[in-house]
Design a protein around this motif. Structure first.
Motif, PDB file in Angstrom:
ATOM      1  N   TYR A   5       0.809  -1.225   0.079  1.00 27.17           N
ATOM      2  CA  TYR A   5      -0.039  -0.195  -0.053  1.00 27.17           C
ATOM      3  C   TYR A   5       0.818   1.181  -0.146  1.00 27.17           C
ATOM      4  CZ  TYR A   5      -3.487  -3.533   1.708  1.00 27.17           C
ATOM      5  OH  TYR A   5      -3.983  -4.478   1.883  1.00 27.17           O
ATOM      6  N   PRO A   6       0.488   2.270  -0.637  1.00 28.39           N
ATOM      7  CA  PRO A   6       1.252   3.588  -0.661  1.00 28.39           C
ATOM      8  C   PRO A   6       1.474   4.265   0.769  1.00 28.39           C
ATOM      9  CG  PRO A   6      -0.789   3.677  -1.892  1.00 28.39           C
ATOM     10  CD  PRO A   6      -0.726   2.592  -1.578  1.00 28.39           C
ATOM     11  N   SER A   7       0.374   3.914   1.478  1.00 31.44           N
ATOM     12  CA  SER A   7       0.030   4.598   2.743  1.00 31.44           C
ATOM     13  C   SER A   7      -0.759   3.945   3.781  1.00 31.44           C
ATOM     14  CB  SER A   7      -0.484   6.232   2.583  1.00 31.44           C
ATOM     15  OG  SER A   7      -1.896   5.922   1.987  1.00 31.44           O
ATOM     16  N   LEU A   8      -0.856   4.299   4.995  1.00 28.79           N
ATOM     17  CA  LEU A   8      -1.761   3.625   5.973  1.00 28.79           C
ATOM     18  C   LEU A   8      -3.277   4.015   5.886  1.00 28.79           C
ATOM     19  CD1 LEU A   8       0.704   4.399   9.067  1.00 28.79           C
ATOM     20  CD2 LEU A   8       0.536   2.250   8.130  1.00 28.79           C
ATOM     21  N   ASN A   9      -3.986   2.950   5.966  1.00 29.04           N
ATOM     22  CA  ASN A   9      -5.436   3.188   6.048  1.00 29.04           C
ATOM     23  C   ASN A   9      -5.827   3.110   7.534  1.00 29.04           C
ATOM     24  OD1 ASN A   9      -5.701   0.197   6.202  1.00 29.04           O
ATOM     25  ND2 ASN A   9      -5.842   0.042   4.104  1.00 29.04           N
ATOM     26  N   GLU A  10      -7.166   3.016   7.554  1.00 27.53           N
ATOM     27  CA  GLU A  10      -7.926   3.037   8.779  1.00 27.53           C
ATOM     28  C   GLU A  10      -7.427   1.630   9.575  1.00 27.53           C
ATOM     29  OE1 GLU A  10      -9.102   5.239  10.835  1.00 27.53           O
ATOM     30  OE2 GLU A  10      -8.709   6.648   9.327  1.00 27.53           O
ATOM     31  N   ASP A  11      -7.870   0.642   8.622  1.00 26.77           N
ATOM     32  CA  ASP A  11      -7.193  -0.800   8.984  1.00 26.77           C
ATOM     33  C   ASP A  11      -5.971  -1.175   9.658  1.00 26.77           C
ATOM     34  OD1 ASP A  11      -9.908  -1.672   8.693  1.00 26.77           O
ATOM     35  OD2 ASP A  11      -9.626  -2.545   6.644  1.00 26.77           O
ATOM     36  N   HIS A  12      -4.898  -0.514   8.794  1.00 25.57           N
ATOM     37  CA  HIS A  12      -3.626  -0.499   9.466  1.00 25.57           C
ATOM     38  C   HIS A  12      -3.648   0.231  10.658  1.00 25.57           C
ATOM     39  CE1 HIS A  12      -2.608  -0.619   4.742  1.00 25.57           C
ATOM     40  NE2 HIS A  12      -3.021  -1.743   5.165  1.00 25.57           N
ATOM     41  N   ILE A  13      -4.160   1.373  10.786  1.00 24.15           N
ATOM     42  CA  ILE A  13      -3.718   1.937  12.149  1.00 24.15           C
ATOM     43  C   ILE A  13      -4.586   1.228  13.223  1.00 24.15           C
ATOM     44  CG2 ILE A  13      -4.333   4.356  13.220  1.00 24.15           C
ATOM     45  CD1 ILE A  13      -4.298   5.449  10.487  1.00 24.15           C
ATOM     46  N   ASP A  14      -5.627   0.535  13.067  1.00 30.40           N
ATOM     47  CA  ASP A  14      -6.089   0.026  14.130  1.00 30.40           C
ATOM     48  C   ASP A  14      -5.303  -1.338  14.442  1.00 30.40           C
ATOM     49  OD1 ASP A  14      -8.881  -0.598  15.556  1.00 30.40           O
ATOM     50  OD2 ASP A  14      -8.514  -2.620  14.213  1.00 30.40           O
ATOM     51  N   PHE A  15      -4.748  -2.024  13.587  1.00 32.71           N
ATOM     52  CA  PHE A  15      -4.143  -3.052  13.831  1.00 32.71           C
ATOM     53  C   PHE A  15      -2.772  -2.631  14.707  1.00 32.71           C
ATOM     54  CE2 PHE A  15      -0.229  -5.518  12.433  1.00 32.71           C
ATOM     55  CZ  PHE A  15      -0.495  -6.796  12.910  1.00 32.71           C
ATOM     56  N   ILE A  16      -2.067  -1.490  14.403  1.00 30.16           N
ATOM     57  CA  ILE A  16      -0.918  -1.128  14.896  1.00 30.16           C
ATOM     58  C   ILE A  16      -1.224  -0.818  16.397  1.00 30.16           C
ATOM     59  CG2 ILE A  16       0.716   1.056  15.054  1.00 30.16           C
ATOM     60  CD1 ILE A  16       0.713   0.927  12.095  1.00 30.16           C
ATOM     61  N   THR A  17      -2.396  -0.052  16.481  1.00 28.72           N
ATOM     62  CA  THR A  17      -2.602   0.479  18.047  1.00 28.72           C
ATOM     63  C   THR A  17      -2.938  -0.702  18.839  1.00 28.72           C
ATOM     64  OG1 THR A  17      -4.985   0.916  17.187  1.00 28.72           O
ATOM     65  CG2 THR A  17      -3.325   2.762  17.192  1.00 28.72           C
ATOM     66  N   LYS A  18      -3.480  -1.802  18.538  1.00 32.73           N
ATOM     67  CA  LYS A  18      -3.686  -3.199  18.910  1.00 32.73           C
ATOM     68  C   LYS A  18      -2.558  -3.812  19.673  1.00 32.73           C
ATOM     69  CE  LYS A  18      -8.504  -3.575  17.587  1.00 32.73           C
ATOM     70  NZ  LYS A  18      -9.547  -4.637  16.940  1.00 32.73           N
ATOM     71  N   GLN A  19      -1.231  -3.685  18.843  1.00 31.51           N
ATOM     72  CA  GLN A  19       0.052  -4.702  19.306  1.00 31.51           C
ATOM     73  C   GLN A  19       0.638  -4.084  20.425  1.00 31.51           C
ATOM     74  OE1 GLN A  19      -0.595  -7.210  17.539  1.00 31.51           O
ATOM     75  NE2 GLN A  19      -2.032  -5.961  16.363  1.00 31.51           N
ATOM     76  N   PRO A  20       1.265  -4.967  21.240  1.00 30.56           N
ATOM     77  CA  PRO A  20       1.938  -4.734  22.446  1.00 30.56           C
ATOM     78  C   PRO A  20       3.306  -4.185  22.203  1.00 30.56           C
ATOM     79  CG  PRO A  20       1.926  -7.132  22.107  1.00 30.56           C
ATOM     80  CD  PRO A  20       0.919  -6.618  20.955  1.00 30.56           C
ATOM     81  N   LEU A  21       3.914  -4.680  21.150  1.00 28.62           N
ATOM     82  CA  LEU A  21       5.393  -3.856  20.749  1.00 28.62           C
ATOM     83  C   LEU A  21       5.416  -3.940  19.315  1.00 28.62           C
ATOM     84  CD1 LEU A  21       7.998  -6.972  21.259  1.00 28.62           C
ATOM     85  CD2 LEU A  21       5.476  -7.357  20.794  1.00 28.62           C
ATOM     86  N   PHE A  22       6.484  -3.215  18.952  1.00 28.61           N
ATOM     87  CA  PHE A  22       7.015  -3.472  17.226  1.00 28.61           C
ATOM     88  C   PHE A  22       8.517  -3.327  17.517  1.00 28.61           C
ATOM     89  CE2 PHE A  22       7.054   1.043  18.842  1.00 28.61           C
ATOM     90  CZ  PHE A  22       7.821   1.820  18.339  1.00 28.61           C
ATOM     91  N   PHE A  23       9.010  -3.616  16.185  1.00 31.26           N
ATOM     92  CA  PHE A  23      10.532  -3.688  15.988  1.00 31.26           C
ATOM     93  C   PHE A  23      10.834  -2.740  15.064  1.00 31.26           C
ATOM     94  CE2 PHE A  23       8.520  -7.821  17.310  1.00 31.26           C
ATOM     95  CZ  PHE A  23       9.489  -8.357  18.361  1.00 31.26           C
ATOM     96  N   VAL A  24      12.002  -2.291  15.191  1.00 27.31           N
ATOM     97  CA  VAL A  24      12.540  -1.077  14.209  1.00 27.31           C
ATOM     98  C   VAL A  24      14.146  -1.720  13.701  1.00 27.31           C
ATOM     99  CG1 VAL A  24      13.790   1.154  14.161  1.00 27.31           C
ATOM    100  CG2 VAL A  24      11.505   0.770  15.370  1.00 27.31           C
ATOM    101  N   ALA A  25      14.284  -1.799  12.480  1.00 26.68           N
ATOM    102  CA  ALA A  25      15.558  -2.113  11.846  1.00 26.68           C
ATOM    103  C   ALA A  25      16.165  -1.127  11.196  1.00 26.68           C
ATOM    104  CB  ALA A  25      15.079  -3.381  10.934  1.00 26.68           C
ATOM    105  N   SER A  26      17.439  -0.821  11.240  1.00 27.41           N
ATOM    106  CA  SER A  26      18.215   0.031  10.454  1.00 27.41           C
ATOM    107  C   SER A  26      19.687  -0.450  10.366  1.00 27.41           C
ATOM    108  CB  SER A  26      18.144   1.386  11.369  1.00 27.41           C
ATOM    109  OG  SER A  26      18.864   1.272  12.455  1.00 27.41           O
ATOM    110  N   ALA A  27      20.222   0.243   9.161  1.00 28.72           N
ATOM    111  CA  ALA A  27      21.706  -0.208   9.250  1.00 28.72           C
ATOM    112  C   ALA A  27      22.422   0.955   8.351  1.00 28.72           C
ATOM    113  CB  ALA A  27      21.569  -1.478   8.098  1.00 28.72           C
ATOM    114  N   PRO A  28      23.665   0.762   8.607  1.00 31.33           N
ATOM    115  CA  PRO A  28      24.790   1.794   7.963  1.00 31.33           C
ATOM    116  C   PRO A  28      24.669   1.476   6.421  1.00 31.33           C
ATOM    117  CG  PRO A  28      26.187   0.370   9.032  1.00 31.33           C
ATOM    118  CD  PRO A  28      24.812  -0.215   9.028  1.00 31.33           C
ATOM    119  N   TRP A  29      25.321   2.468   5.589  1.00 29.75           N
ATOM    120  CA  TRP A  29      25.515   2.184   4.224  1.00 29.75           C
ATOM    121  C   TRP A  29      26.419   1.044   4.104  1.00 29.75           C
ATOM    122  CZ3 TRP A  29      22.101   3.391   0.813  1.00 29.75           C
ATOM    123  CH2 TRP A  29      21.484   4.576   0.532  1.00 29.75           C
TER     124      TRP A  29
END
Length: 296
Positions: A5-29
């Motif tokens: 999807y190109p952006s978040l919709n209401e279903d996505h936001i509802d799913f996000i707010t119900k989760q107890p945690l999330f993960f963040v990934a990143s890396a250098p070039w």
């Protein structure tokens, strides 16, 4: 099935707010490490600011990988996963920006997060807000993620219990086996009371594991010249991309040769003229200096 999807919709936001945690990934070039961090206290640290903008409070920790990587290249992936009866995985592919606590925009942004989230956005020991511009949303089935219920993972033998459980509405995170841990906030509170949080950040949030510049406030505490160190970091990044540098040089040489062949550019290999003149001197032949003349 994977969907984009190109952006978040209401279903996505509802799913996000119900989760107890999330993960963040990143890396250098370029480097040896890819960072992956779990983040809890979602209702007090994470907010959806728009269809393509989310933000979260970044607590003080023993490293600064995400902050360093965002400062260098901005690439961040945030992942949410359901551990309840409706399996799903959601990834947000983002471009990040760091807003540290000393930034005058920090408090304004935190207030906006609280307004959008409907909760009091704050956490003891917060050092920055990571703002993420969502470039793409990916959802997938999540069938491989274990079902957590009453603190236990549902086994194959307990499939009938999982079916029964799926017939009921989702309850609190604690009922599903998750309980918020207050250890980090308690540590941060005590550290602040001792007035040692700044020293801790100076010691542990100054550089990433790959030597990238970390928190701006920690770097200033070290007395760094920010412009000089950022320039050094840029040269280190470029030097580690040897294949890209070689390709660029090769394409540049090829372009010059093509331009010289069509008469747009005149290339004089002066070092070859010096070699030829040296050979002429050895042979007693007059040297040729015509290449020094400026054409009108």
């Amino acid at each position: 099935m994977v969907k984009y999807y190109p952006s978040l919709n209401e279903d996505h936001i509802d799913f996000i707010t119900k989760q107890p945690l999330f993960f963040v990934a990143s890396a250098p070039w370029a480097g040896d490490h890819i960072n992956l961090s779990p983040k809890g206290h979602l209702s007090r640290t994470f907010a959806v600011l728009g269809p393509n903008t989310v933000a979260y409070l970044d607590a003080t920790g023993s490293g600064c990988e995400t902050i360093s990587h965002v400062y260098e290249n901005g690439r961040v992936t945030a992942m949410f996963s359901s551990f309840g009866p409706s399996p799903q995985i959601m990834r947000l592919f983002c471009k990040g920006k760091v807003v540290e606590k000393w930034d005058p925009y920090y408090q304004q942004l935190r207030a906006k997060m609280a307004t959008e989230n409907g909760d009091d956005i704050d956490i003891t020991g917060a050092r920055a807000i990571i703002v993420l511009k969502v470039q793409k949303v990916q959802t997938s089935c999540g069938f491989g993620v274990p079902l957590i219920a009453n603190g236990k993972s549902a086994s194959a033998e307990g499939a009938e219990d999982a079916v029964t459980y799926a017939d009921h509405e989702e309850e609190t995170d604690e009922a599903h086996g998750f309980k918020h841990r207050d250890t980090m906030e308690n540590w941060a509170r005590k550290t602040i009371e001792k007035r040692e949080l700044g020293d801790y950040q100076k010691r542990f949030n100054h550089r990433s594991l790959d030597g990238l510049p970390g928190m701006m406030s920690a770097r200033r505490s070290h007395g760094e010249n920010i412009a000089v160190e950022d320039t050094k970091a840029w040269f280190r990044k470029v030097s580690r991309q040897q294949d890209a540098v070689a390709l660029g040089v090769g394409l540049g040489v090829l372009l010059m040769i093509l331009l010289s062949l069509v008469g747009i550019l005149s290339i004089k290999l002066i070092f070859l003229e010096h070699i030829l003149n040296f050979q002429r001197r050895q042979m007693g032949i007059p040297e040729d200096h015509s290449w020094k003349k400026t054409e009108l």
